[in-house]
Enzyme design. Structure first.
Site, PDB file in Angstrom:
ATOM      1  CG  ASP A 106      -1.843   1.160   1.258  1.00 50.45           C
ATOM      2  OD1 ASP A 106      -2.822   1.141   0.503  1.00 50.45           O
ATOM      3  OD2 ASP A 106      -1.589   2.121   2.017  1.00 50.45           O
ATOM      4  CD  GLU A 159      -5.004   0.806  -3.322  1.00 56.79           C
ATOM      5  OE1 GLU A 159      -6.191   1.119  -3.221  1.00 56.79           O
ATOM      6  OE2 GLU A 159      -4.078   1.487  -2.856  1.00 56.79           O
ATOM      7  CB  CYS A 169     -12.647  -5.913   8.477  1.00 59.39           C
ATOM      8  SG  CYS A 169     -11.879  -6.859   9.796  1.00 59.39           S
ATOM      9  CB  CYS A 214     -14.591 -10.447   9.846  1.00 59.09           C
ATOM     10  SG  CYS A 214     -15.077  -8.716   9.897  1.00 59.09           S
ATOM     11  CB  CYS A 268     -13.448  -4.405  12.087  1.00 55.48           C
ATOM     12  SG  CYS A 268     -14.770  -5.433  11.434  1.00 55.48           S
ATOM     13  CB  CYS A 276     -14.353  -9.137  13.891  1.00 53.51           C
ATOM     14  SG  CYS A 276     -13.012  -8.285  13.062  1.00 53.51           S
ATOM     15  CG  ASP A 306      -1.180   3.450   5.414  1.00 51.97           C
ATOM     16  OD1 ASP A 306      -2.292   3.822   4.978  1.00 51.97           O
ATOM     17  OD2 ASP A 306      -0.285   4.231   5.754  1.00 51.97           O
TER      18      ASP A 306
END
Ligand SMILES: [Zn+2]
Length: 459
Positions: free
Chosen positions: A211, A295, A363, A366, A382, A385, A392
């Site tokens: 990232d 990305e 997340c 999960c 999150c 969870c 990042d």
């Protein structure tokens, strides 16, 4: 495999050589402007004839070949001094014009991607035009010297070992040399054909998600954070100070000229620092990981600024977000370009994640997609969870997971979470549909295309 590769060296010319280099640059500019004048005159004449209903004269050719033929026919009249410079200088200028005209015409017909290209404009004095030599004595001499046609033997500011080794072993051939000037310093770039060994694998079998950010250069899914160079950050502060000084000098004054030169030098330094660190990072990634996931950023549109990597700008940097953003934008494209060829060179695999993957908002444990992650939120929380993880790092883990859809984001990977991991109940920014974890807005924004099997929210 044979690849085309450039080797660029800073030059250390004598003042006579510098004048000669500048003369070639001026010659290229002269030919460009002369050709543009011919093209414009020809267009204007044809338009007049059309308006008056007269038979139209033949249009001037826009190809390099046609422009060069026209130049050779007229050069004695328009530039009796043409013999002072290599004919390649004029050819370089006309080639630049032919390319500019072609870009404009392709763009007008809608055949060229990217923003609309305007009609070529005249180039002012001092325009940084390169001069390309393709024939004659182009050599990399012994230590710290190169030879260019007409200009002769030039000293370089740095050792040319990287190229020389390849030339002596016969694995590289010089095709051309381009001299150019950037912020007052001269460079030569050799365009070479290089014979590289085909590497099937670099001996690593792992997958790493990367990232890119602005505050930190990159965050890997392994938890490693590669901080950008400190000098770069200091450089950006100085850049602002110099820009301010330049803006406050009276137009046309000697002070303003001085300020402009010092600003240009500093811009070049910041760009070089960034480029160097990007090169070190991409080389290291390509050599030490089997598969790299990045990305797919829509660099020109920056439509992802709400959720993409540019969004990782922190609060303290937002004031100069415009500057950072432009730097970041430039780097993303360059980062990907470098990885593309280096992965081929060193035997690793580059995977570009789907453009609509909400890597920052999902997340990594999960798979719940959060809506409305604000720019300044450095920690991803999150609501399903209770995972709390560096923003990042979360995005990097999601990218790594994307390349392995068979492996759902596992708890094992999130062991690298920030120390506060596991704290329950971070506040939701906006109401989220408990069933899917997707709000109408986020679903609409991503068009529902963001979900790969491995990342489907566990409902
Ligand atoms: Zn979660």
């Amino acid at each position: 495999m044979i690849v085309h590769q450039g080797y660029r060296f800073a030059l250390d010319p004598t003042s006579a050589q510098e004048r000669h280099l500048a003369s070639h640059r001026g010659a290229a500019r002269f030919a460009f402007n002369w050709g543009l004048e011919q093209v414009r005159a020809s267009l204007a004449l044809r338009e007049l004839e059309w308006v008056m209903g007269l038979p139209r004269t033949e249009s001037l050719g826009w190809s390099l070949y046609a422009l060069r033929r026209e130049w050779n026919a007229q050069k004695q009249g328009v530039a009796p001094w043409w013999g002072e410079n290599s004919k390649e200088a004029y050819s370089s200028g006309l080639a630049a014009l032919a390319a500019a005209l072609d870009n404009w015409s392709q763009s007008r017909k809608g055949k060229r991607a990217g923003p609309r290209v305007g009609f070529p404009r005249f180039r002012r004095r001092g325009h940084p035009m390169g001069c390309r030599f393709t024939t004659g004595a182009i050599r990399d001499d012994e230590e710290r010297h190169v030879t260019l046609p007409r200009i002769g033997r030039l000293r370089t500011s740095e050792a040319t070992t990287a190229l020389r080794q390849r030339l002596t072993t016969g694995t590289a051939w010089i095709l051309s040399a381009v001299s150019s000037c950037e912020a007052g310093r001269w460079y030569v770039a050799f365009g070479c054909e290089v014979q590289r060994a085909v590497v099937e694998s670099n001996g690593h079998d792992d997958t790493v998600g990367v990232d890119l950010g602005v505050i930190t250069l990159a965050t890997l899914s392994t938890g490693e954070v590669i901080a950008g160079p400190r000098a770069l950050r200091a450089g950006l502060r100085k850049l602002r100070r110099l820009s301010r000084h330049h803006a406050r000098c009276r137009r046309g004054s000697a002070n303003r000229g001085r300020a402009a030169r010092s600003l240009a030098r500093h811009h070049a330094r910041v760009a070089h620092l960034r480029r160097d660190h990007l090169h070190q990072l991409t080389t290291r990634l390509a050599k030490s990981h089997g598969r790299i996931v990045i990305e797919d950023l829509n660099v020109s549109g920056m439509t992802r600024s709400a959720c993409g990597t540019v969004a990782t700008l922190g609060r303290n940097v937002r004031a100069k977000a415009g500057l950072n953003r432009s730097l970041a934008d430039a780097s993303f494209g360059e980062f990907r370009r470098q990885l593309e060829y280096k992965c081929r060179w060193y035997g690793s695999e580059l995977v570009v994640a789907d453009r609509f993957l909400p890597s920052s908002k999902t997340c990594s444990r999960c798979g719940t997609v959060r809506d409305g992650l604000r720019l300044e939120e450095r920690v991803f929380g999150c609501i399903a969870c209770g995972l709390r993880i560096d923003r990042d790092l979360n995005a990097a883990i999601n990218l790594a997971g994307w390349a392995r859809p068979d492996v759902a984001p596992s708890a094992g990977e999130t062991e690298n979470a920030c120390p506060r991991g596991g704290q329950p109940g971070p506040r939701p920014a906006r109401p989220v549909d408990a069933g899917t974890g997707i709000t109408p807005e986020s679903a609409g924004m991503t068009g529902g295309r963001c979900h790969r099997p491995g990342l489907t929210p566990a409902s």
